[in-house]
Scaffold this motif. Structure first.
Motif, mmCIF file in Angstrom:
data_model
loop_
_atom_site.group_PDB
_atom_site.id
_atom_site.type_symbol
_atom_site.label_atom_id
_atom_site.label_comp_id
_atom_site.label_asym_id
_atom_site.label_seq_id
_atom_site.Cartn_x
_atom_site.Cartn_y
_atom_site.Cartn_z
ATOM 1 N N THR A 1 99.699 52.127 101.796
ATOM 2 C CA THR A 1 99.693 53.380 101.074
ATOM 3 C C THR A 1 101.085 53.740 100.585
ATOM 4 O O THR A 1 102.067 53.038 100.838
ATOM 5 C CB THR A 1 99.137 54.507 101.979
ATOM 6 O OG1 THR A 1 98.943 55.681 101.209
ATOM 7 C CG2 THR A 1 100.082 54.807 103.132
ATOM 8 N N PHE B 1 93.004 60.682 96.112
ATOM 9 C CA PHE B 1 92.883 59.377 96.766
ATOM 10 C C PHE B 1 92.279 58.368 95.799
ATOM 11 O O PHE B 1 91.370 58.691 95.022
ATOM 12 C CB PHE B 1 91.970 59.462 97.995
ATOM 13 C CG PHE B 1 92.556 60.181 99.172
ATOM 14 C CD1 PHE B 1 93.514 59.565 99.970
ATOM 15 C CD2 PHE B 1 92.134 61.458 99.506
ATOM 16 C CE1 PHE B 1 94.043 60.227 101.073
ATOM 17 C CE2 PHE B 1 92.653 62.121 100.602
ATOM 18 C CZ PHE B 1 93.620 61.501 101.392
ATOM 19 N N GLN C 1 105.708 52.314 99.401
ATOM 20 C CA GLN C 1 104.520 51.661 99.970
ATOM 21 C C GLN C 1 104.814 51.126 101.370
ATOM 22 O O GLN C 1 105.890 50.586 101.642
ATOM 23 C CB GLN C 1 104.039 50.553 99.045
ATOM 24 C CG GLN C 1 105.044 49.464 98.764
ATOM 25 C CD GLN C 1 104.485 48.414 97.832
ATOM 26 O OE1 GLN C 1 103.584 48.640 97.041
ATOM 27 N NE2 GLN C 1 105.029 47.211 97.931
ATOM 28 N N CYS D 1 97.731 59.434 96.207
ATOM 29 C CA CYS D 1 97.802 58.646 97.437
ATOM 30 C C CYS D 1 96.852 57.449 97.362
ATOM 31 O O CYS D 1 95.677 57.543 97.739
ATOM 32 C CB CYS D 1 97.444 59.519 98.634
ATOM 33 S SG CYS D 1 97.600 58.675 100.229
ATOM 34 N N VAL E 1 101.091 49.064 95.232
ATOM 35 C CA VAL E 1 100.665 50.455 95.406
ATOM 36 C C VAL E 1 101.258 51.339 94.308
ATOM 37 O O VAL E 1 100.618 52.291 93.856
ATOM 38 C CB VAL E 1 101.030 50.961 96.817
ATOM 39 C CG1 VAL E 1 100.534 52.385 97.036
ATOM 40 C CG2 VAL E 1 100.428 50.051 97.889
ATOM 41 N N ILE F 1 95.163 54.124 98.700
ATOM 42 C CA ILE F 1 94.946 53.537 100.031
ATOM 43 C C ILE F 1 94.199 52.212 99.875
ATOM 44 O O ILE F 1 93.106 52.171 99.342
ATOM 45 C CB ILE F 1 94.207 54.486 100.996
ATOM 46 C CG1 ILE F 1 92.908 55.028 100.384
ATOM 47 C CG2 ILE F 1 95.106 55.632 101.430
ATOM 48 C CD1 ILE F 1 92.073 55.858 101.361
#
Length: 250
Positions: free
Chosen positions: A123, A159, A138, A111, A96, A113
């Motif tokens: 995340t 995102f 993470q 962020c 991540v 995901i």
């Protein structure tokens, strides 16, 4: 300094070579083929195109998880085999973290995901205006819980990741702060980011401590959760154990 990067934590298969401050080569495929079919041919193609002597590598950086259990194992096996054969160290790079590094220079909260199924995502939270600052390491989290956390932060959110198309409806329903989705060239895992963070670990970057150097023998993926098959076995065993109990046992 020369670092090979390997990324296999999701559907994306990616191999990259970073030489000092130059991305010398990168081969990335996001398609439904197993990493056992893609990683070594991709590496071989890079070696041929660059006339690369793998013995000149300083280290091999690997996306160390979380992610697909099968993908992480294939990536780890590939890197460990190369490391042992070449007598080179490995660099464990959190998956991540490397995803967030795609957004270097962006303003706002970053962020990533990754879809972890059952309304869960892998995340973390980051700032990337000047390097990579880890605000939340993470972890697995329920998507609605993550949205509530981001709303409390009160900042614009970027995102990215394969969780975006899966949970876009929840994001649209729950988010109360401004948000955007990263564009195609930035919204998935890349071995270039893995290699670049690995390069920082070799250079002992004081601003980022997430990646670390290990021997090939020591390298172990960080799954963060048990495999689905193992969780299913445990659930079935628990149900069977409960069924065997008599009323007086409670």
């Amino acid at each position: 300094m020369r670092v090979l990067g390997i990324e296999s934590s999701s559907l994306v298969a990616s191999v990259a070579l970073v030489t000092d401050d130059i991305l010398t080569a990168e081969y990335t495929v996001d398609f439904k083929k197993t990493h056992s079919q893609t990683l070594l041919p991709m590496l071989d193609e890079i070696v041929k195109l660059l006339d690369l002597d793998l013995g000149t590598l300083d280290a091999i950086a690997v996306a160390g998880g979380p992610g697909s259990f099968t993908g992480l194992r294939i990536g780890a096996a590939t890197a460990k085999g190369l490391g042992l054969a070449l007598k080179k160290p490995l660099i464990h790079v959190p998956t991540v973290d490397a995803m967030a590094y795609n957004m270097w220079g962006a303003a706002g909260l970053v962020c990533p995901i990754m879809d972890a199924k059952r309304s869960q995502v892998y995340t973390g939270l980051y700032r990337t205006e000047d390097g990579l600052e880890v605000l939340m390491e993470q972890c697995p989290m329920d998507m609605r819980e993550l949205a509530r956390l981001l709303n409390r932060k009160g900042e614009k959110v970027i995102f990215l990741g394969d969780g975006v198309p899966v949970y876009q409806k929840i994001i649209e329903e729950e988010m109360q702060v401004p948000y955007v989705f990263a564009p195609p060239q930035m919204n998935r895992q890349r071995a270039a980011c893995v290699a670049a963070l690995g390069m920082g670990a070799l250079g002992e970057d004081p601003a980022y401590k997430g990646a670390h150097v290990v021997s090939p023998e020591e390298f172990t993926p960080e799954y963060l959760r048990k495999p689905q098959a193992e969780r299913q076995r445990e659930a079935e065993a628990s149900e069977q154990g409960a069924a065997k109990k008599l009323p007086g046992d409670y």
